[in-house]
Design a protein around this motif. Sequence first.
Motif: not given
Length: 199
Positions: A126-132
């Motif tokens: 989820i963290t990397f989805i937000i960063l993406l």
Amino acid sequence: MDIKENLARNLTLYRKASNLTQAELAEKLNYSDKAVSKWERGESVPDLYVLKQLADFYNVKIDTLISPPKAVVLQAAHIISKRRVTICLSSIGLVWLVATLCFTTIQLIFPSLKETWLSFFYALPITFIILLIFTAVWKNVWVNTLAISLLVWSTILSLFLTLTVFLPTPPTNLWMLFLVGIPAQILVLLFFTYRKLKR
């Protein structure tokens, strides 16, 4: 370019860098949006008191406001960059707050449940989805590619750990899930190369 033109351009740059409309800035300064519009068009100049107010509001010196815009563009870009990082980190912090709340709540309600630590591993994708999402909006190709790569591997890791924990007898070759990440990673790198060449 004279001081009046410099000021007009710089006031516009700083206002836009702060994501404010003329009306919003005018409200903060207790002035009319027509006055702000005139300043930004170079039709009039704010008095010294208001100029000091503007400099303090944008956290710069009056000298910067009347300097040629090249120096100001760099400062405006720096302001935008700081805000972007703050928004992104706040969003990611919120994800980890929710993961911690889930972990704590489940531990309090079901103390015998030992798998609650997985909530932290679920927070990774989820963290990397937000960063993406943020890097896609900001058109930052390098960080965007890194976010996609990390999303792929953290999703595989989360799936691997979930199956290891919840399957009564996990298969011995469950590690092969990570093999899926190799072609996915190659595709991400090819896509990144394509985007860089397209520019």
